[in-house]
Design a protein around this motif. Structure first.
Motif, mmCIF file in Angstrom:
data_model
loop_
_atom_site.group_PDB
_atom_site.id
_atom_site.type_symbol
_atom_site.label_atom_id
_atom_site.label_comp_id
_atom_site.label_asym_id
_atom_site.label_seq_id
_atom_site.Cartn_x
_atom_site.Cartn_y
_atom_site.Cartn_z
ATOM 1 N N LYS A 208 0.838 -1.193 0.000
ATOM 2 C CA LYS A 208 0.000 0.000 0.000
ATOM 3 C C LYS A 208 0.874 1.245 0.000
ATOM 4 N N LEU A 209 0.483 2.253 -0.772
ATOM 5 C CA LEU A 209 1.240 3.494 -0.822
ATOM 6 C C LEU A 209 1.240 4.171 0.538
ATOM 7 N N SER A 210 2.321 4.889 0.820
ATOM 8 C CA SER A 210 2.406 5.607 2.093
ATOM 9 C C SER A 210 3.225 6.873 1.910
ATOM 10 N N GLY A 211 3.102 7.767 2.872
ATOM 11 C CA GLY A 211 3.887 8.989 2.831
ATOM 12 C C GLY A 211 3.573 9.845 1.622
ATOM 13 N N SER A 214 2.758 8.459 -4.541
ATOM 14 C CA SER A 214 1.446 8.575 -5.184
ATOM 15 C C SER A 214 1.386 7.696 -6.429
ATOM 16 N N GLY A 215 0.273 7.754 -7.116
ATOM 17 C CA GLY A 215 0.091 6.946 -8.312
ATOM 18 C C GLY A 215 1.148 7.195 -9.370
ATOM 19 N N LYS A 216 1.582 8.447 -9.510
ATOM 20 C CA LYS A 216 2.574 8.743 -10.551
ATOM 21 C C LYS A 216 3.882 8.009 -10.311
ATOM 22 N N ASP A 217 4.179 7.671 -9.053
ATOM 23 C CA ASP A 217 5.418 6.960 -8.755
ATOM 24 C C ASP A 217 5.357 5.503 -9.208
ATOM 25 N N VAL A 218 4.146 4.961 -9.273
ATOM 26 C CA VAL A 218 3.980 3.586 -9.767
ATOM 27 C C VAL A 218 4.418 3.514 -11.227
ATOM 28 N N ILE A 219 3.935 4.437 -12.037
ATOM 29 C CA ILE A 219 4.243 4.377 -13.465
ATOM 30 C C ILE A 219 5.675 4.834 -13.739
ATOM 31 N N LEU A 220 6.209 5.749 -12.927
ATOM 32 C CA LEU A 220 7.609 6.146 -13.114
ATOM 33 C C LEU A 220 8.536 4.984 -12.788
ATOM 34 N N LYS A 221 8.194 4.247 -11.742
ATOM 35 C CA LYS A 221 8.969 3.055 -11.398
ATOM 36 C C LYS A 221 8.898 2.039 -12.532
ATOM 37 N N LEU A 246 -5.166 2.019 -4.532
ATOM 38 C CA LEU A 246 -5.108 3.206 -5.383
ATOM 39 C C LEU A 246 -6.514 3.709 -5.672
ATOM 40 N N SER A 247 -6.725 4.999 -5.550
ATOM 41 C CA SER A 247 -8.014 5.582 -5.912
ATOM 42 C C SER A 247 -8.198 5.481 -7.421
ATOM 43 N N CYS A 248 -9.416 5.712 -7.878
ATOM 44 C CA CYS A 248 -9.675 5.650 -9.315
ATOM 45 C C CYS A 248 -8.837 6.682 -10.067
ATOM 46 N N THR A 249 -8.725 7.879 -9.529
ATOM 47 C CA THR A 249 -7.942 8.911 -10.209
ATOM 48 C C THR A 249 -6.455 8.594 -10.185
ATOM 49 N N ALA A 250 -5.980 7.935 -9.126
ATOM 50 C CA ALA A 250 -4.577 7.511 -9.096
ATOM 51 C C ALA A 250 -4.346 6.438 -10.150
ATOM 52 N N ASP A 312 2.461 -12.631 -20.847
ATOM 53 C CA ASP A 312 3.730 -12.848 -21.537
ATOM 54 C C ASP A 312 4.912 -12.404 -20.695
ATOM 55 N N GLU A 313 4.647 -11.533 -19.753
ATOM 56 C CA GLU A 313 5.709 -11.006 -18.889
ATOM 57 C C GLU A 313 5.080 -10.577 -17.575
ATOM 58 N N ILE A 314 5.776 -10.786 -16.482
ATOM 59 C CA ILE A 314 5.290 -10.398 -15.164
ATOM 60 C C ILE A 314 6.277 -9.419 -14.523
ATOM 61 N N VAL A 315 5.740 -8.330 -14.000
ATOM 62 C CA VAL A 315 6.536 -7.346 -13.275
ATOM 63 C C VAL A 315 5.894 -7.168 -11.902
ATOM 64 N N GLU A 316 6.705 -7.047 -10.866
ATOM 65 C CA GLU A 316 6.175 -6.888 -9.517
ATOM 66 C C GLU A 316 6.649 -5.569 -8.910
ATOM 67 N N ILE A 317 5.720 -4.862 -8.285
ATOM 68 C CA ILE A 317 6.039 -3.611 -7.600
ATOM 69 C C ILE A 317 5.399 -3.645 -6.217
ATOM 70 N N ASN A 318 6.218 -3.493 -5.204
ATOM 71 C CA ASN A 318 5.726 -3.452 -3.826
ATOM 72 C C ASN A 318 5.455 -1.995 -3.466
ATOM 73 N N LEU A 319 4.200 -1.640 -3.337
ATOM 74 C CA LEU A 319 3.828 -0.257 -3.059
ATOM 75 C C LEU A 319 4.300 0.194 -1.684
ATOM 76 N N SER A 320 4.426 -0.739 -0.754
ATOM 77 C CA SER A 320 4.826 -0.387 0.612
ATOM 78 C C SER A 320 6.261 0.126 0.682
ATOM 79 N N THR A 321 7.101 -0.326 -0.231
ATOM 80 C CA THR A 321 8.508 0.101 -0.235
ATOM 81 C C THR A 321 8.815 1.088 -1.358
ATOM 82 N N LEU A 322 7.800 1.428 -2.148
ATOM 83 C CA LEU A 322 8.003 2.344 -3.273
ATOM 84 C C LEU A 322 8.240 3.760 -2.776
ATOM 85 N N GLU A 323 9.284 4.405 -3.301
ATOM 86 C CA GLU A 323 9.595 5.781 -2.950
ATOM 87 C C GLU A 323 9.060 6.735 -4.012
ATOM 88 N N PRO A 324 8.913 8.008 -3.669
ATOM 89 C CA PRO A 324 8.621 9.007 -4.701
ATOM 90 C C PRO A 324 9.744 9.014 -5.730
#
Length: 344
Positions: A208-211, A214-221, A246-250, A312-324
């Protein structure tokens, strides 16, 4: 907020009414679980009896639910449509006057300048829209991709738009694809829209996102992981428990920027956050209908249990450790967490 046009509600109502039967037919043919992207694509195939498509190799015809055009690209598209000698657009179509407004002084003054400088264009678009049964959003009505999210997008639908930000609607569980004007005209005259059956990238979100994240950090990552070419001829489908944080707008922010990866589009599964957004934007009936059909608006359970078999491909992102994250101008895939800025 303006009210969602009544015809948009009718379209969704009719689509959802037929969705269970469509999905039953597809399941019978495939004999295997389906990802969300596959469900939406198959539900919109022009010839459901055709040979089963092969990812990355087969070109198929699709019938989108809607077409949306911004004012700069709508001009040539409508002129081309007029040569087809049709009385009205074959599918619901809207024109949004936002791109010819330049942000320079302030909202009121900038709108006045745009209405004066582009009067001939706006008059043409307004009159053509009225003649051919297209919805017309006049200058000052809002940015096209946000208007679509607030009024026209719905889980499980397919829309094409002559705007690069069209994938924004993927945040509401829709396959929303940016196209050229000629592609839009094909659909407006009633022809199938052709698409190379895409490969699928599954992005599993956990935590889960914290601090300040935000949503933009998911796609930048993700951009840093896949690069600007990593999504070419692919649909990026998000799944996992993290999607509900993530909210709908995120979610829309994430799918909007998926175009930076070269992706055909991106999509999130239907959840309670989407239902809340539909109700908040005056579409309670859509929220109820989508909730009753949630099994058709998410990937099948077997897909989520064994995603490696179906993507065809799997990518994993842990939102709890994701930084801005930040990226530089003209380098959308050169992503860095802010903690590295001083060191770099």
């Amino acid at each position: 907020m303006e009210k969602t046009p009544a015809d948009a509600v009718v379209i969704v109502r009719n689509y959802y009414k037929s969705l269970p039967e469509r999905m039953a037919s597809v399941r019978k043919r495939l004999g295997r679980p389906l990802t969300l992207a596959e469900k939406i694509l198959f539900a919109h195939m022009s010839d459901i009896a055709a040979d089963l498509p092969e990812r990355g190799k087969t070109t198929v015809g699709l019938h989108p639910d809607r077409v949306a055009m911004q004012d700069a690209t709508a001009q040539m598209a409508i002129l081309q449509f007029m040569t087809a000698d049709k009385a009205e657009a074959a599918v619901p179509t809207t024109v949004h006057c936002d791109h010819l407004i330049r942000a320079k002084v302030g909202a009121i003054k900038d709108l006045e300048v745009a209405e004066s400088n582009n009067k001939e264009v706006y008059d043409f678009l307004a009159s053509a829209s009225a003649k051919y049964g297209m919805g017309f959003w006049k200058p000052g009505s809002g940015i096209i991709h946000q208007v679509i999210l607030e009024h026209y997008a719905f889980p499980g639908g397919l829309i094409i738009g002559t705007d690069s930000h069209t994938p924004n609607a993927g945040g509401l569980g829709m396959l929303a694809i940016g196209v050229g004007g000629a592609d839009a005209v094909d659909v407006m005259v009633g022809m199938p829209w052709e698409l190379l059956w895409p490969k699928l990238v599954g992005v599993r979100l956990t935590g889960k996102l914290s601090g300040w994240t935000s949503g933009k950090d998911v796609i930048l990552k993700l951009a840093g992981m896949l690069t600007v070419a990593g999504g070419t001829n692919k649909i990026i489908e998000y799944f996992g428990d993290g999607t509900e944080s993530l909210s709908c707008t995120a979610k829309a922010t994430v799918t909007n920027m998926g175009a930076e990866l070269g992706a055909t589009t991106s999509v999130f599964p239907f959840d309670k956050r989407m239902a809340s957004y539909l109700r908040a934007t005056g579409r309670a009936e859509m929220a109820s209908l989508a909730s009753s059909l949630a099994e058709h608006l998410t990937a099948d359970a077997e897909v989520l249990t064994n995603p490696e078999k179906y993507y065809d491909e799997i990518v994993e992102i842990n939102l709890s450790t994701l930084e801005p994250h930040v990226v530089g101008p003209h380098t959308p895939d050169l992503a860095r967490p802010v903690s590295r800025m001083a060191a770099d």
